[in-house]
Every structure is written in structure tokens, then in C-alpha cells.
Write an enzyme that holds these catalytic residues in place. Structure first.
Site, mmCIF file in Angstrom:
data_model
loop_
_atom_site.group_PDB
_atom_site.id
_atom_site.type_symbol
_atom_site.label_atom_id
_atom_site.label_comp_id
_atom_site.label_asym_id
_atom_site.label_seq_id
_atom_site.Cartn_x
_atom_site.Cartn_y
_atom_site.Cartn_z
ATOM 1 N N GLY A 1 61.568 17.310 7.167
ATOM 2 C CA GLY A 1 60.152 17.396 6.871
ATOM 3 C C GLY A 1 59.408 18.418 7.693
ATOM 4 O O GLY A 1 59.844 19.560 7.878
ATOM 5 N N ASN B 1 56.249 16.306 17.603
ATOM 6 C CA ASN B 1 56.174 16.009 16.175
ATOM 7 C C ASN B 1 56.700 14.626 15.819
ATOM 8 O O ASN B 1 56.331 14.066 14.786
ATOM 9 C CB ASN B 1 56.943 17.076 15.386
ATOM 10 N N ALA C 1 45.550 -7.765 8.685
ATOM 11 C CA ALA C 1 45.716 -9.214 8.556
ATOM 12 C C ALA C 1 47.183 -9.614 8.479
ATOM 13 O O ALA C 1 47.537 -10.772 8.779
ATOM 14 C CB ALA C 1 44.972 -9.717 7.317
ATOM 15 N N TYR D 1 48.908 3.132 12.878
ATOM 16 C CA TYR D 1 49.136 4.573 12.811
ATOM 17 C C TYR D 1 47.866 5.345 13.178
ATOM 18 O O TYR D 1 47.903 6.308 13.954
ATOM 19 C CB TYR D 1 49.590 4.935 11.394
#
Length: 446
Positions: A217, A287, A297, A352
Site C-alpha cells: 500500500g 507509516n 459502544a 483510530y
């Protein structure tokens, strides 16, 4: 992954249909190709200051076709708007209206770049208001442009001259195809200093770089671009990615290092490998990253903690080792991968987004500690980038995400890699503590 819609609306019968009924019509972006012209046509310089004259001279020295006025129906490859001496909001009027009068003469893939001074300095309210006004105007222009054109700005520190090395480097980046997916953004040059490379085709020649999470990627593309630009590259990833990592390094003549960035000794391992192979380490690109998405939740400690450990805590620990080591160059560059999720948030990504917002804070704080040291640290925040991960998204979600930017398409891994490579150059010495978005001017969030 191929953007089928983009291809369809740029060829065949659907091209006319899309135009007739007002469908989004993204176009292939002008990306960097070795040997291609920096700008596809004349560069128009607007502004009446001494700085405008100086920048015009700089652009002429790059063998660009520089104009102060366009002839009727003449097309421009770029417009550079120099507003380094404005003193009140009224000073914006003439130059921006002049810009508006030539926007229809901008070529596909063209560039609009403002050059102005920081609005953060302790100056008169009218001056600050005028300088801040440029940001709103420029970002609005970016949303009006079509044909793959972009609008970005270079912001000078109060004592930085328009001819400073990092100003010239930022202009080169923004004018060129390297900045294809950077739109509506500002690069702040806070200090003078830095050195131009012997060749802008290989600006990282003689430098040693480490890229973590390099097996696939965006990480693999960063390896390839840094190597293309002349760097010796050490690609780092976990042992499980060994086969893919080997293919990446074999393709660029680099070396592989199998390591877990969350290990307590990861920083020392990276430094020792670089010192043993190449004598020192000049560039580190953080990276490596993971996602473990769940609504808060439904979030458990394992998902939360693993994301913070890989995406943020590993960078903090490795940076601590780097900055304490004589094997990390006195003019070293650290570039961290953040995300637009860390700026605007994203449903189901509290862990994240926290990690990527933390990266932005870490970069800002570390830059303050590195001030006047010769070393820099910056972040790159990708938006929707065409990767294996986005290819797994549901079709409708992916299509909406692609169109939800001013450029109406997803970016490519190379767009992120080009921005990382620019920030890693010696000429970018005056740029530190910043988070540069590579998102096509995503229309959601900050």
C-alpha cells in the site's frame, strides 16, 4: 483499484451525458513524470509588491514562461498570487478580483498558489484579518476549480523572505505534478535555512531513509518514491510480511528489516541497522498503522489498545530513541502518517481517530522542542486513498467517499508518497510541526 466511473465520464457516450445532466466529472490528475515540464503552460504572477517581482525572477530562473499579464484567450498553467505586504482587508480586493478574471484561462491540471504572511504573528488586527482572509478566499477558489486544477498557499513567517530556500521548495512542489491530490492547503515556512539539492530530479541523493509498514500500500509506494528521488531505503515491517517486503526492496535495491514497531527496542534496532549498513540515518517515515474499527459502544480494550500502540505509542518511543542518538543526522527528517480521521473524526473509528489526532499533537510538540536544531518533524494526513483497504469498502460507500472532495475522486498512494518525499528534503528545513492534508480538499470536517 480502478475508478471505473472516472474512466467512463471521460470517454465515450457517457462523457456527453454526464455533462448534460450535471453528474460529477472528475478528470485524471496531472501527476509527476520524470522529464515532464514542471508546469504545462505560462505562469502568471499577480501582485504589486517587491516580493512579487522577486518571485517572478525566481520562476524565470527555473526556465518557466513567466507573465505579468495574459493576453485575451491565452491559457495559463499556473497563477501565483503574491500578497506578502497586505495591510488591510481592502488590499485583498484588486488582486483577488484580478485572479477571478483569469480563472477561466487556467489550463486543465493548472495551479493557483497564494504567497502570504502568517496571521499568527502579533500584528495589528487589520493586518491579521487581511492575512486570515486569504485562507478563506483561497479555499473557496479551490472548490470552484475544475479540470483537475488545484489551489494552495505558501505562508511565510514574519522574518522569512520570499526567496528563502524552503519557500522555493514549497513553490516547486505545489506547481508540479507531485502535489496532484493536495488542494485547499497551506504550507507554512516558519524559518529560513535549508539547502537546495544538486538535482531536483534526485533531491534525496546520499540520504538514508527508513519507512515502517513498508510491505504494501502507501508504505510500499513511499519506499519506491524515496528511492526514485535518490535515497537509500530501509523498508521495515513485521516478519509475517516478509515475502511482500522482499519484493518491495528488491524492486528499489533497498534493504529489509523485519521488526515490530511496538517492541520496546524498535528504535535502537532501526538505528543500529542503519548505522551498520550506511553509517547514519537521515529520514524516518512512520507509516506503520492498523485499524480495528467498532462503534465506541461496542469497543473493547484489545481493539483500542492495539491501535494506539501501533499508530501512536510506537512513534513516540522510536522518536525518543532517534533524537537521543548521534546516528540520527543533525539535519534529520521525521515524517509521520496521520489521517483526516484524526482531524474530522469518523464513525466507528474513535480509537483510530484518537491515535491519528495524537500523531498531529506529537508532531506539533516535538517540532517546538526541535526548533533551531536543524531537524524537522511533520505529518501527512491522507484522505480517501485507493488502497486494498478502501477496495474492501461497500460499493456505495466507496463511490460516495471518492466524490466527496473538490477533485471528486480518490487519491493514489503515490500522492501521499510525493508529499512525504517533499517534506524529507533538505530544502524543506523551514517547514516543521505541520500536518499537510493529502485529501483532494475533502468536503467533510475541518
Amino acid at each position: 483499484m480502478t475508478d471505473t466511473y472516472l474512466n467512463l465520464v471521460n470517454s465515450g457516450p457517457l462523457k456527453k451525458v454526464a455533462k448534460a445532466i450535471g453528474l460529477p466529472r472528475p478528470v485524471p490528475l496531472r501527476r509527476y513524470e520524470p522529464g515532464a515540464p514542471m508546469v504545462p503552460g505560462p505562469v502568471l504572477v499577480l501582485g504589486a509588491s517587491a516580493g512579487a517581482d522577486g518571485l517572478a525572477s525566481t520562476l524565470l530562473a527555473w526556465n518557466l514562461d513567466v507573465r505579468r499579464h495574459l493576453r485575451p484567450k491565452e491559457k495559463a498553467g499556473a497563477v501565483v498570487v503574491v500578497l506578502d505586504d497586505i495591510a488591510s482587508p481592502g488590499d485583498l480586493s484588486a488582486t483577488f478580483l484580478e485572479l477571478g478574471g483569469v480563472l477561466r484561462q487556467l489550463l486543465p491540471g493548472g495551479r493557483v498558489i497564494t504567497v502570504s504572511r502568517t496571521a499568527e504573528a502579533q500584528v495589528e488586527p487589520a493586518v491579521t484579518a487581511a492575512r486570515q482572509g486569504i485562507a478563506g478566499a483561497l479555499r473557496s477558489v479551490a472548490k470552484e476549480l475544475r479540470g483537475g486544477a488545484t489551489a494552495n498557499g505558501v505562508v511565510l513567517g514574519e522574518t522569512v523572505d520570499v526567496d528563502a530556500v524552503s519557500v522555493r521548495a514549497a513553490l516547486r512542489f505545489l506547481l508540479s505534478g507531485r502535489s496532484a491530490y493536495v488542494n485547499g492547503q497551506f504550507i507554512s515556512v516558519r524559518t529560513s535555512g535549508g539547502s537546495e539539492p544538486q538535482s531536483w530530479d534526485t533531491p534525496l541523493a546520499g540520504r538514508t531513509a527508513v519507512v515502517t509498514g513498508a510491505a504494501r500500500g502507501i508504505g510500499a509506494e513511499i519506499v519506491r518514491v524515496l528511492a526514485r528521488d535518490g535515497a537509500r531505503v530501509i523498508a521495515v515491517d513485521v516478519p509475517a510480511a516478509g515475502e511482500q517486503l522482499t519484493r518491495v526492496v528488491n524492486g528499489v535495491g533497498g534493504t529489509a528489516l523485519h521488526a515490530d514497531v511496538t517492541a520496546p527496542d524498535a528504535g535502537e534496532l532501526i538505528l543500529n541497522h542503519a548505522a551498520t549498513r550506511y553509517g547514519s540515518l537521515d529520514i524516518v517515515v512512520h507509516n506503520a498503522g492498523i485499524t480495528r474499527d467498532k462503534l465506541l459502544a461496542n469497543m473493547d480494550a484489545g481493539r483500542w489498545n492495539s491501535v494506539l500502540a501501533v499508530n501512536l505509542e510506537s512513534q513516540l518511543r522510536i522518536n525518543e530513541a532517534l533524537l537521543a542518538s548521534p546516528d540520527f543526522s543533525a539535519d534529520g527528517r521525521i515524517v509521520s502518517l496521520a489521517s483526516t480521521s484524526g482531524i474530522a473524526g469518523n464513525r466507528g473509528q474513535t480509537n483510530y481517530a484518537a491515535s491519528k489526532a495524537g500523531v498531529i499533537g506529537m508532531v506539533r510538540s516535538t517540532a517546538a522542542a526541535l526548533q533551531d536544531s536543524g531537524r524537522t518533524i511533520n505529518a501527512v494526513a491522507p484522505g480517501f486513498i485507493e488502497t486494498e483497504m478502501t477496495a474492501r469498502m461497500p460499493f456505495a460507500t466507496r463511490e460516495v467517499a471518492r466524490r466527496l472532495s473538490s477533485l471528486q475522486q480518490g487519491g493514489l498512494p503515490v500522492d501521499v508518497a510525493e508529499t512525504v518525499a517533499f517534506l524529507a528534503t533538505g530544502a524543506a528545513a523551514g517547514i516543521s510541526g505541520q500536518t499537510l492534508r493529502v485529501c483532494g480538499q475533502n468536503l467533510v470536517g475541518a
